[in-house]
Design a protein around this motif. Structure first.
Motif, short mmCIF file in Angstrom:
data_model
loop_
_atom_site.label_atom_id
_atom_site.label_comp_id
_atom_site.label_asym_id
_atom_site.label_seq_id
_atom_site.Cartn_x
_atom_site.Cartn_y
_atom_site.Cartn_z
N GLN A 12 37.75 35.83 45.81
CA GLN A 12 36.96 35.92 44.58
C GLN A 12 37.90 35.97 43.37
O GLN A 12 39.08 36.28 43.49
CB GLN A 12 36.08 37.19 44.59
CG GLN A 12 36.89 38.49 44.62
CD GLN A 12 36.04 39.72 44.83
OE1 GLN A 12 34.97 39.64 45.42
NE2 GLN A 12 36.50 40.86 44.33
N TRP A 13 37.34 35.64 42.22
CA TRP A 13 38.03 35.79 40.94
C TRP A 13 37.51 37.06 40.28
O TRP A 13 36.33 37.40 40.39
CB TRP A 13 37.77 34.60 40.03
CG TRP A 13 38.54 33.35 40.40
CD1 TRP A 13 38.31 32.54 41.46
CD2 TRP A 13 39.65 32.80 39.68
NE1 TRP A 13 39.21 31.50 41.47
CE2 TRP A 13 40.05 31.63 40.38
CE3 TRP A 13 40.34 33.17 38.53
CZ2 TRP A 13 41.10 30.84 39.96
CZ3 TRP A 13 41.40 32.36 38.11
CH2 TRP A 13 41.78 31.22 38.82
N GLU A 14 38.40 37.76 39.58
CA GLU A 14 38.01 38.96 38.86
C GLU A 14 38.57 38.91 37.43
O GLU A 14 39.57 38.24 37.16
CB GLU A 14 38.55 40.22 39.57
CG GLU A 14 37.99 40.44 40.96
CD GLU A 14 38.57 41.66 41.65
OE1 GLU A 14 37.89 42.23 42.50
OE2 GLU A 14 39.72 42.03 41.31
N GLU A 15 37.90 39.66 36.52
CA GLU A 15 38.39 39.74 35.15
C GLU A 15 38.38 41.20 34.69
O GLU A 15 37.61 42.02 35.18
CB GLU A 15 37.54 38.90 34.20
CG GLU A 15 36.15 39.42 33.97
CD GLU A 15 35.38 38.63 32.93
OE1 GLU A 15 35.94 37.65 32.38
OE2 GLU A 15 34.21 38.99 32.67
N SER A 16 39.25 41.50 33.74
CA SER A 16 39.31 42.83 33.13
C SER A 16 39.40 42.67 31.62
O SER A 16 40.18 41.85 31.10
CB SER A 16 40.53 43.59 33.64
OG SER A 16 40.68 44.82 32.94
N THR A 17 38.63 43.45 30.92
CA THR A 17 38.65 43.44 29.44
C THR A 17 39.24 44.73 28.88
O THR A 17 39.15 44.99 27.68
CB THR A 17 37.22 43.24 28.89
OG1 THR A 17 36.37 44.28 29.39
CG2 THR A 17 36.67 41.88 29.31
N ASN A 18 39.83 45.54 29.78
CA ASN A 18 40.41 46.81 29.33
C ASN A 18 41.83 47.00 29.88
O ASN A 18 42.19 48.06 30.37
CB ASN A 18 39.52 48.00 29.71
CG ASN A 18 39.18 48.03 31.19
OD1 ASN A 18 39.81 47.32 31.98
ND2 ASN A 18 38.21 48.85 31.57
N SER A 19 42.57 45.89 29.79
CA SER A 19 44.01 45.91 30.18
C SER A 19 44.23 46.26 31.65
O SER A 19 45.23 46.87 32.00
CB SER A 19 44.81 46.87 29.28
OG SER A 19 44.71 46.46 27.93
N GLY A 20 43.26 45.91 32.51
CA GLY A 20 43.43 46.11 33.94
C GLY A 20 42.98 47.44 34.45
O GLY A 20 43.16 47.76 35.63
N PHE A 21 42.35 48.26 33.56
CA PHE A 21 41.87 49.57 34.01
C PHE A 21 40.73 49.42 35.02
O PHE A 21 40.63 50.17 36.01
CB PHE A 21 41.42 50.40 32.81
CG PHE A 21 40.91 51.76 33.18
CD1 PHE A 21 41.79 52.79 33.51
CD2 PHE A 21 39.54 52.03 33.22
CE1 PHE A 21 41.33 54.04 33.86
CE2 PHE A 21 39.08 53.28 33.57
CZ PHE A 21 39.96 54.30 33.90
N SER A 22 39.86 48.46 34.81
CA SER A 22 38.77 48.16 35.75
C SER A 22 38.57 46.66 35.82
O SER A 22 38.92 45.92 34.88
CB SER A 22 37.46 48.86 35.33
OG SER A 22 37.06 48.41 34.04
N TRP A 23 38.02 46.21 36.98
CA TRP A 23 37.88 44.77 37.21
C TRP A 23 36.46 44.45 37.64
O TRP A 23 35.82 45.22 38.36
CB TRP A 23 38.85 44.32 38.30
CG TRP A 23 40.30 44.40 37.87
CD1 TRP A 23 41.11 45.48 37.96
CD2 TRP A 23 41.06 43.36 37.27
NE1 TRP A 23 42.37 45.19 37.46
CE2 TRP A 23 42.37 43.88 37.02
CE3 TRP A 23 40.79 42.03 36.91
CZ2 TRP A 23 43.37 43.13 36.43
CZ3 TRP A 23 41.81 41.28 36.33
CH2 TRP A 23 43.08 41.84 36.09
N ASN A 24 35.98 43.28 37.22
CA ASN A 24 34.65 42.79 37.58
C ASN A 24 34.75 41.41 38.21
O ASN A 24 35.56 40.57 37.77
CB ASN A 24 33.74 42.71 36.34
CG ASN A 24 33.56 44.06 35.68
OD1 ASN A 24 33.21 45.04 36.32
ND2 ASN A 24 33.84 44.10 34.37
N THR A 25 33.95 41.19 39.25
CA THR A 25 33.92 39.87 39.89
C THR A 25 33.24 38.87 38.96
O THR A 25 32.22 39.16 38.33
CB THR A 25 33.14 39.95 41.22
OG1 THR A 25 33.79 40.91 42.06
CG2 THR A 25 33.11 38.60 41.90
N ILE A 26 33.81 37.67 38.88
CA ILE A 26 33.21 36.62 38.05
C ILE A 26 32.89 35.39 38.90
O ILE A 26 33.35 35.25 40.03
CB ILE A 26 34.13 36.23 36.89
CG1 ILE A 26 35.51 35.78 37.43
CG2 ILE A 26 34.29 37.38 35.92
CD1 ILE A 26 36.43 35.28 36.32
#
Length: 204
Positions: A190-204
């Protein structure tokens, strides 16, 4: 099969057999020093010979035992079927077999050559295999003919490599971006993204 009486002194009176572990005996042959048994055995059988020398009392020979085994059944291997190349353990079990002797064998090609692993057990544990390997078991029950199990394959995968992302690192707000994963080894889960400098990740 022919059976001979050895190291006796005196006259042979008769041969006896027991199928009750020696509780009862029955005569099967008269005065001869050998006995030929042309029949199929279905149970464990004991044999002895009564010998008498002149006026001396009758004595029996040492008892000879014929053990009867049911035919060998090879069985089927189950267990580990795939491992990572690094620090692995393979656990295999031979089920459904009828045997008291087990010789595990392994090969790097499905048609051999086969190498013995030196274990006499219906289970096998081996560690740190580095190549895809094939396993089988040569089984035997008592005096019956040997049988060979079907072949079991353990696939070895090289360690996963995460790789790196290539693409435009700086874009204008509201623009789209295109990323490519390069230099990876394995299947993309899966691909994941983070919008908080890697503190948390979401699957995209």
């Amino acid at each position: 099969e022919q059976y001979d009486l050895l190291n006796s002194r005196g006259s042979i009176l008769d041969w006896e057999q027991s199928i009750t572990a020696g509780a009862t005996w029955s005569t099967v042959s008269l005065s001869t020093d050998s006995l030929t048994l042309n029949r199929s055995f279905t149970q464990n059988t004991l044999y002895r010979v009564n010998v008498k020398n002149g006026a001396c009392p009758t004595v029996q020979s040492v008892v000879f035992s014929i053990g009867v085994s049911v035919p060998t059944v090879s069985g089927t291997i189950s267990g580990t079927d795939s491992v990572c190349q690094s620090g692995n353990t393979v656990n295999l079990n031979l089920g459904g077999s009828v045997a008291n002797q087990y010789t595990w064998q392994t090969a790097l090609q499905i048609n051999g050559p086969w190498n013995n692993l030196g274990t006499n057990s219906p289970t096998l544990t081996t560690n740190n295999i580095s190549n895809t390997s094939f396993y089988r078991v040569v089984t035997q029950n008592g005096g019956c003919a040997a049988a060979i199990s079907s072949t079991h394959t353990v696939t070895v995968s090289t360690p996963s490599t995460g790789g790196s992302l290539a693409g435009q690192a700086v874009i204008c707000e509201a623009d789209s971006a295109s990323l490519t994963l390069v230099n990876y080894n394995g299947t993309i889960v899966q691909w994941e993204e983070s919008t908080n400098s890697g503190f948390s990740w979401n699957t995209i």
